[in-house]
Design an enzyme around this catalytic site. Structure first.
Site, PDB file in Angstrom:
ATOM      1  N   CYS A   1      54.140  27.391  22.936  1.00  0.00           N
ATOM      2  CA  CYS A   1      52.722  27.213  22.610  1.00  0.00           C
ATOM      3  C   CYS A   1      52.517  26.200  21.483  1.00  0.00           C
ATOM      4  O   CYS A   1      51.459  25.564  21.412  1.00  0.00           O
ATOM      5  CB  CYS A   1      52.101  28.551  22.247  1.00  0.00           C
ATOM      6  SG  CYS A   1      52.132  29.754  23.608  1.00  0.00           S
TER       7      CYS A   1
ATOM      8  N   CYS B   1      54.005  25.758  29.295  1.00  0.00           N
ATOM      9  CA  CYS B   1      53.403  27.076  29.522  1.00  0.00           C
ATOM     10  C   CYS B   1      54.267  27.835  30.521  1.00  0.00           C
ATOM     11  O   CYS B   1      53.822  28.234  31.598  1.00  0.00           O
ATOM     12  CB  CYS B   1      51.975  26.914  30.032  1.00  0.00           C
ATOM     13  SG  CYS B   1      50.990  28.421  30.011  1.00  0.00           S
TER      14      CYS B   1
ATOM     15  N   GLU C   1      57.702  18.093  48.900  1.00  0.00           N
ATOM     16  CA  GLU C   1      56.983  19.353  48.722  1.00  0.00           C
ATOM     17  C   GLU C   1      57.637  20.492  49.501  1.00  0.00           C
ATOM     18  O   GLU C   1      57.680  21.624  49.031  1.00  0.00           O
ATOM     19  CB  GLU C   1      55.515  19.203  49.121  1.00  0.00           C
ATOM     20  CG  GLU C   1      54.725  18.222  48.252  1.00  0.00           C
ATOM     21  CD  GLU C   1      54.674  18.630  46.776  1.00  0.00           C
ATOM     22  OE1 GLU C   1      55.060  19.772  46.440  1.00  0.00           O
ATOM     23  OE2 GLU C   1      54.247  17.792  45.961  1.00  0.00           O
TER      24      GLU C   1
ATOM     25  N   TYR D   1      49.161  25.346  49.431  1.00  0.00           N
ATOM     26  CA  TYR D   1      49.708  24.484  48.385  1.00  0.00           C
ATOM     27  C   TYR D   1      50.127  23.121  48.937  1.00  0.00           C
ATOM     28  O   TYR D   1      49.681  22.066  48.469  1.00  0.00           O
ATOM     29  CB  TYR D   1      50.902  25.140  47.675  1.00  0.00           C
ATOM     30  CG  TYR D   1      51.647  24.110  46.872  1.00  0.00           C
ATOM     31  CD1 TYR D   1      51.126  23.648  45.667  1.00  0.00           C
ATOM     32  CD2 TYR D   1      52.803  23.502  47.363  1.00  0.00           C
ATOM     33  CE1 TYR D   1      51.743  22.635  44.958  1.00  0.00           C
ATOM     34  CE2 TYR D   1      53.424  22.495  46.661  1.00  0.00           C
ATOM     35  CZ  TYR D   1      52.892  22.066  45.466  1.00  0.00           C
ATOM     36  OH  TYR D   1      53.493  21.053  44.775  1.00  0.00           O
TER      37      TYR D   1
ATOM     38  N   CYS E   1      51.764  22.919  22.967  1.00  0.00           N
ATOM     39  CA  CYS E   1      50.741  22.887  24.016  1.00  0.00           C
ATOM     40  C   CYS E   1      49.495  22.103  23.581  1.00  0.00           C
ATOM     41  O   CYS E   1      48.942  22.356  22.517  1.00  0.00           O
ATOM     42  CB  CYS E   1      50.342  24.307  24.398  1.00  0.00           C
ATOM     43  SG  CYS E   1      49.119  24.352  25.722  1.00  0.00           S
TER      44      CYS E   1
ATOM     45  N   ASP F   1      49.469  26.200  42.529  1.00  0.00           N
ATOM     46  CA  ASP F   1      50.819  26.715  42.695  1.00  0.00           C
ATOM     47  C   ASP F   1      51.086  27.726  41.574  1.00  0.00           C
ATOM     48  O   ASP F   1      50.194  28.075  40.813  1.00  0.00           O
ATOM     49  CB  ASP F   1      51.848  25.583  42.687  1.00  0.00           C
ATOM     50  CG  ASP F   1      52.089  25.054  41.286  1.00  0.00           C
ATOM     51  OD1 ASP F   1      51.195  25.208  40.435  1.00  0.00           O
ATOM     52  OD2 ASP F   1      53.169  24.503  41.024  1.00  0.00           O
TER      53      ASP F   1
END
Length: 300
Positions: A209, A202, A47, A130, A212, A148
DNA sequence: GAGCCGTGGTG
DNA sequence: TCACCAAGGCT
């Protein structure tokens, strides 16, 4: 979100999780053996590296890092110079220093075990909203909203009908929380799934799209994908910036003269000598370099 | 809270 | 080509 006839058709958790089960990329920190071997420390390191650095560049450096320092205690024995060199070209090298500091804090204050509580994680150097929740969720399986840039964008579009998220705020956490399944484990998968959706479908520039899983319930798509107000701050120009000068100085120290170099030999042809000196001073102030006796070196 | 902090890939 | 973008956090 309570399930009522009114909002059931706008829920996103189930379709996003289903999509994730088949579409998720095979990334190192998603493999069971990664968790078995490195535990929360592995997640923490990943991370840190993923803060503003793309996945593809993180993967090889993460592997090398954990081979060298497989636990916080191992990391705590390293010097700042070693840490900065191992960080290599991941960018924002202060993160390497912060990760090192966080490791020493884990050893000193938590007996070498990465804490599980979000407040304890937030107290570690370099860990913010985060990263703290990402560790608690992706390593310990607890139920928290992980927010995030990806989740903010996905929810801005799907729920708010905006092309771009507004300025970061505490509302982002509440919005994500409201979409999360009740079950801890399902919530963890949901967090990862929304991030993955934002990262691969996205996307910021030209979203796919047609691929999606929630296109049928996306407020932004339903509105005709309008260009909405974009409040995001633009990045300052890099060419000619102090950041570029800092990067150039530190690259010399990392790759050519980790043990030190005379100041007069450091980037003697840099276009703006004052800027070069400013970069040196700020690197020293940040603890990324040490200067004295007309020399500069990586910090011991 | 706005500004700052690296590096490299990409459309 | 070059502006945009990337699993943020600190001051």
């Amino acid at each position: 979100m309570p399930e009522t006839p009114e909002n059931r058709d706008r829920e996103i958790a189930a379709p996003v999780i289903d999509w994730y089960r088949s579409a998720a990329r095979d990334l190192p920190w998603r493999r069971p053996e990664f968790h078995e071997r490195f535990g929360a420390w592995g997640v923490l390191v990943s991370e840190f590296m993923l803060q503003q650095t793309p996945v593809a560049r993180v993967i090889p450096r993460l592997d090398a890092w954990l081979e060298r320092w497989p636990s916080p205690a191992d990391m705590a024995t390293a010097s700042p110079a070693e840490v900065v060199q191992q960080w290599a070209n991941l960018g924002y090298p202060r993160r390497a220093l912060w990760l090192h500091r966080a490791a020493t804090e884990v050893v000193r204050e938590h007996d070498g075990t990465v804490p599980r509580d979000v407040p304890a994680l937030l107290a570690l150097t370099g860990i913010g909203d985060y990263t703290a929740r990402a560790v608690a969720v992706f390593s310990y399986g607890d139920r928290h909203p992980v927010v995030d840039t990806n989740t903010r964008r996905v929810l801005a579009r799907a729920v708010d009908g905006s092309a771009h998220p507004g300025p970061p705020s505490r509302r982002d956490l509440a919005l994500m929380e409201a979409q999360m399944p009740v079950d801890d484990s399902a919530a963890a998968v949901f967090n990862a799934a929304v991030m993955e959706l934002g990262a691969t479908v996205c996307t910021a520039r030209a979203p796919f799209c047609e691929e999606c899983p929630i296109a049928d319930r996306c407020a932004w798509l339903a509105a005709g994908s309008p260009a909405t107000v974009d409040t995001r701050r633009k990045q300052a120009a890099y060419e000619g910036s102090d950041r570029q000068a800092r990067g150039a100085v530190l690259r010399v120290l990392r790759e050519i003269a980790p043990a030190g170099i005379a100041l007069e030999d450091l980037l003697p042809d840099w276009p703006d000598p004052l800027q070069r000196d400013r970069a040196i001073d700020s690197l020293v102030a940040d603890g990324l370099a040490e200067a004295g006796n007309g020399e500069i070196a990586l910090p011991r």
